[in-house]
Design an enzyme around this catalytic site. Structure first.
Site, short mmCIF file in Angstrom:
data_model
loop_
_atom_site.label_atom_id
_atom_site.label_comp_id
_atom_site.label_asym_id
_atom_site.label_seq_id
_atom_site.Cartn_x
_atom_site.Cartn_y
_atom_site.Cartn_z
CB SER B 44 -0.79 0.19 1.23
OG SER B 44 -1.80 1.18 1.14
CE LYS B 68 -1.11 7.16 -0.02
NZ LYS B 68 0.03 7.10 0.90
CB SER B 93 5.77 12.77 6.54
OG SER B 93 6.21 13.79 5.77
CG ASN B 164 -3.23 1.99 7.14
OD1 ASN B 164 -2.45 1.85 8.21
ND2 ASN B 164 -2.70 2.95 6.28
CB CYS B 167 -4.32 6.53 10.28
SG CYS B 167 -5.45 5.30 10.25
N GLY B 310 7.21 -3.09 -1.43
CA GLY B 310 7.23 -1.57 -1.39
C GLY B 310 7.76 -0.66 -1.68
C1 LIG Z 1 5.78 6.73 0.24
C2 LIG Z 1 5.08 5.59 0.99
C3 LIG Z 1 3.75 5.44 1.54
C4 LIG Z 1 3.11 4.60 2.16
N1 LIG Z 1 1.52 4.82 2.05
C5 LIG Z 1 0.90 3.70 2.93
C6 LIG Z 1 -0.44 3.46 3.00
O1 LIG Z 1 -1.07 4.44 2.27
N2 LIG Z 1 -1.07 2.83 3.75
C7 LIG Z 1 -0.44 1.78 4.43
O2 LIG Z 1 -0.99 0.70 5.02
N3 LIG Z 1 0.95 1.53 3.89
C8 LIG Z 1 1.65 2.69 3.51
N4 LIG Z 1 3.02 2.72 3.40
C9 LIG Z 1 3.76 1.57 4.04
C10 LIG Z 1 4.18 0.27 2.99
O3 LIG Z 1 2.90 -0.24 2.75
C11 LIG Z 1 5.02 -0.76 3.86
O4 LIG Z 1 4.24 -1.22 4.95
C12 LIG Z 1 6.22 -0.28 4.22
O5 LIG Z 1 6.69 0.79 3.22
C13 LIG Z 1 7.31 -1.37 4.55
O6 LIG Z 1 7.52 -1.91 3.33
P1 LIG Z 1 8.71 -1.76 2.34
O7 LIG Z 1 10.04 -1.66 3.08
O8 LIG Z 1 8.87 -3.03 1.19
O9 LIG Z 1 8.29 -0.39 1.77
C14 LIG Z 1 3.72 3.54 2.74
C15 LIG Z 1 5.22 3.56 2.44
C16 LIG Z 1 5.80 4.18 1.67
C17 LIG Z 1 7.37 4.19 1.58
#
Ligand SMILES: Cc1cc2nc3c(=O)[nH]c(=O)nc-3n(C[C@H](O)[C@H](O)[C@H](O)COP(=O)(O)O)c2cc1C
Ligand SMILES: Cc1cc2nc3c(=O)[nH]c(=O)nc-3n(C[C@H](O)[C@H](O)[C@H](O)COP(=O)(O)OP(=O)(O)OC[C@H]3O[C@@H](n4cnc5c(N)ncnc54)[C@H](O)[C@@H]3O)c2cc1C
Ligand code: FES
Lengths: 305, 356
Positions: B44, B68, B93, B164, B167, B310
């Site tokens: 996501s 997302k 952020s 999710n 938040c 991700g």
């Molecule tokens: C830019 C960005 C936006 C993210 N937005 C969300 C989100 O909207 N909802 C969510 O559950 N996780 C969000 N995440 C978290 C990722 O889904 C994931 O759980 C986290 O980044 C760890 O995985 P990774 O190391 O492969 O990125 C976001 C991560 C990044 C980097």
């Protein structure tokens, strides 16, 4: 080429591993020529995103570079790189024969006026990298071209000779400025731009450079339009910090007014980098990022300054 | 373990896509099951709603696009800078910027359906009512006779709902749902009740808690059909030249390979508790720092039935498909015919006397 560059369809982007065929200098910058048929279809104003290091690199994010020139016949794309931080230093250190992982061509392009129109190109620092090529497309399309090439100092001027060769040959003016007066006339690009906009003819301004410069170009153009009554359409290629370059991360946003009058935080990588300067909420764009206007769609109640 | 062979897996050597490995994964809901083509999905916030990734990989060959996180209304997100690169990772952020559920259902989900791919829709709210509202709206839009196909089944675009809970809960002094077992359970129970019983509901947990097993226990008791671990970890980066924080809002979520050991630890602890009979056994989806098939295999060996890719997608848009192929090669290397066979094996190794 008879059609203006702006009406050509943008190529579908791809992720490619492509060889560097030339690595040399362009003034104070590294200049890389990369051979790949997909990248070679880039249009003026578009950019590419280059990976840093190999698969094990601890720098995960790509670095964006505006396209200095693309040549579909030769199958090459060129970028101009300022070694700024760790990632760009690595990219600037590539040699002929090395391979780069590149995603592109990305983003929107400059839309030139129709034949008989006029365009003024304004580049600050490496922002002038695409303008010799853009000027070539404009001249080929029967558009009159003038240019301003500026920088903080002489070392940071980019491709003045290249721009002169094309614009000068076509009978246009090229004004060079430096903030410290070490080359060309002392002062800002906007001082020179204001002079070029004294002529009361409809003009497209295509600008690329730091955000503060782009904001000043927008102000200068608006003032000129008011004074002369001739419309000035300003297209700016914005440089926002980008993590992905392809529209999936939402890091590169800036506040832009839409056709419906509502302000949204739009992605500079997919809705830009070339956007209509009149639509940008410059009041909310600062030296270190952009705030969310209180009246933006979906802004937290009470605004998020 | 034969080191030389392992060294070639998921690394420089391209896996042979012709060699058949069953990479599918089955999720269970109260009134049905969902079979995903592959146990590798996007994460996501790292794939938008799929469309932007289409030039770089075949979305239909993934287990699904995890969207997302969608909230009720449009959200502008936070001011910029919203991103800082860190060693083997990044801070973000974004602030859940998005167009809201109505726009998502009108423009984004139909595209995924048309493309023939599947979506795991990530939802969030600032209070329980908002979570419920979105779950209901999603259920109504994916009804049996709608254009999006039958929910939960192989014909439909909606493969699962991911809750999710990372938040802040505005009703509870801004305390993050995922950090409080009571709030986490309340939200998951409400979303489960509002969602089609044929659609699995997955709870996505935060690693920023003292006892992740306790949070897992509360969301499973509330009816979660699976767990997704982990979301980002809270971090701060400071620009030394300017002497100021890099991010406009100071703190951000850390992601990327830098957090992989944390994700593996969380999957490990919860799986160990399931194996010990301390938690009901449900599928765990591992996420955090997956860059290669070997990285994904760590999460699978620790107990994950599926993985999400991700942050690495930002630098390598084809990564989810590549990771799937590389993970298949790891499965083959272990002499197995299916991804399911690899799940949790590292626990067996510990039980059987640990390392040789
Ligand atoms: C830019 C960005 C936006 C993210 N937005 C969300 C989100 O909207 N909802 C969510 O559950 N996780 C969000 N995440 C978290 C990722 O889904 C994931 O759980 C986290 O980044 C760890 O995985 P990774 O190391 O492969 O990125 C976001 C991560 C990044 C980097
Ligand atoms: C559309 C576009 C076109 C560009 N064209 C050129 C060009 O032609 N020549 C050139 O030399 N540079 C260009 N840049 C800027 C170049 O991408 C940045 O200098 C570079 O990203 C900073 O990386 P670094 O490794 O030097 O610095 P670091 O400080 O190590 O960068 C860390 C991270 O922050 C991001 N970042 C930080 N500052 C910026 C910034 N100002 N702009 C974008 N990303 C930033 C980087 O993407 C990276 O992920 C362009 C940027 C954009 C967005
Ligand atoms: S850089 Fe990722 S959305 Fe623009």
């Amino acid at each position: 080429m008879s059609a203006p560059a702006g009406v050509l369809p943008a190529a579908r982007p791809a992720q490619v591993t492509a060889p560097v065929v030339v690595a040399d200098r362009l003034g104070g910058y590294a200049h890389l020529v990369i051979a790949d048929p997909v990248l070679a279809q880039a249009l003026p104003g578009q950019f590419v995103a280059v990976a840093v290091g190999d698969r094990q690199s601890s720098m995960l994010l790509r670095r964006a570079f505006s396209v200095h020139r693309a040549d579909p016949a030769a199958g090459t794309l060129e970028v101009v790189v300022a070694a700024h931080g760790a990632g760009t230093a690595w990219i600037a250190g590539r040699r002929a024969g090395d391979e780069l992982d590149v995603v592109g061509p990305l983003g929107t392009r400059f839309v030139l006026p129709p034949a008989g129109g006029r365009v003024v190109l304004v580049g600050g620092g490496y922002g002038s990298a695409p303008f010799a090529w853009t000027a070539q497309a404009a001249v080929a399309a029967g558009v009159r071209v003038d240019a301003v090439v500026g920088a903080g100092d002489a070392d940071r001027l980019c491709d003045v000779d290249g721009v002169r060769a094309v614009v000068g040959a076509a009978g246009g003016q090229v004004l060079v400025t430096t903030d410290d007066g070490s080359a060309g006339e002392p002062g800002r690009v906007t001082d020179a731009l204001a002079r070029l906009l004294e002529e009361p003819v409809p003009t497209t301004v295509a600008a690329c450079g730091p955000m503060a410069m782009l904001a000043a170009v927008a102000r200068t153009a608006a003032a000129a339009q008011e004074r002369t009554g001739a419309p000035v359409d300003v297209q700016v290629a914005v440089e926002e910090a980008m993590a992905c370059g392809i529209g999936i991360c939402m890091t590169c946003v800036l506040p832009v007014r839409g056709a419906d009058g509502a302000t949204r935080m739009v992605r500079a990588c997919t809705d830009g980098p070339v956007i209509d300067a009149a639509a940008v909420r410059w009041d909310c764009v600062g030296a270190h990022g952009a705030s969310v206007p209180a009246d933006a769609v979906g802004a937290p109640e009470g605004g998020a300054a | 373990m034969s080191a030389p062979a392992a060294a070639s897996v998921g690394g420089a050597t391209a896996p042979d896509p012709a060699a058949a490995v069953d990479m599918s994964v089955r999720l269970t809901a109260p009134a049905g099951t969902v079979d995903l083509a592959a146990g590798v999905l996007t994460a996501s916030g790292c794939a938008a709603a799929g469309r932007e990734l289409d030039p770089y990989l075949d979305l239909t060959t993934l287990g699904g696009v995890v969207t997302k996180t969608i909230m009720r209304g449009a959200r502008s997100g936070r001011p910029t800078p919203r991103m800082a690169e860190t060693p083997s990772g990044m801070l973000n952020s974004i602030g859940l910027q998005g167009p809201g559920i109505a726009h998502f259902l009108a423009h984004d989900l139909p595209w995924v359906a048309e493309r023939g791919a599947r979506a795991v829709v990530s939802v969030a709210g600032e209070d329980v009512e908002e979570f419920v509202d979105i779950a209901r709206t999603l259920r109504a839009a994916t009804s049996d006779d709608g254009p999006l196909g039958r929910p939960g089944t192989d014909g439909g675009v909606l493969a699962a709902v991911e809750v999710n809970i990372s938040c802040p809960n505005v009703a509870n002094r801004g305390l993050v749902f995922a950090c409080d077992p009571g709030s986490a359970a309340e939200v998951v129970a409400a979303v489960r009740a509002a969602t089609d019983p044929r659609v699995p509901v997955l709870a996505k947990l935060s690693p920023d808690v003292t006892d992740i097993v306790a949070i897992a226990r509360s969301v499973l008791a509330a009816g979660a059909d699976g767990l997704v671990m982990v979301n980002t970890l809270l971090g701060v980066a400071i620009d030394v030249d300017r002497g100021a924080p890099v991010l406009s809002r100071v703190t951000g979520g850390l992601s990327g390979p830098a957090i992989r050991p944390v994700a593996v630890r969380c999957v490990w602890q919860v799986t160990a508790a399931m194996r010990a009979g301390l938690l009901p056994t449900v599928p765990v989806v591992g996420v955090g720092g997956v860059r290669t098939g070997r990285d994904a295999a760590e999460l699978v060996l620790a107990g994950a039935s599926a993985v999400q890719v991700g942050t690495v997608t930002f630098g390598d848009p084809g990564a989810p498909a590549r990771v799937r192929d590389e993970l298949a090669a790891v499965v083959r290397h272990h002499g197995l015919g299916s991804l399911a066979g690899l799940v949790g094996r590292a626990h067996d190794a510990v039980r059987d006397g640990g390392h040789p």
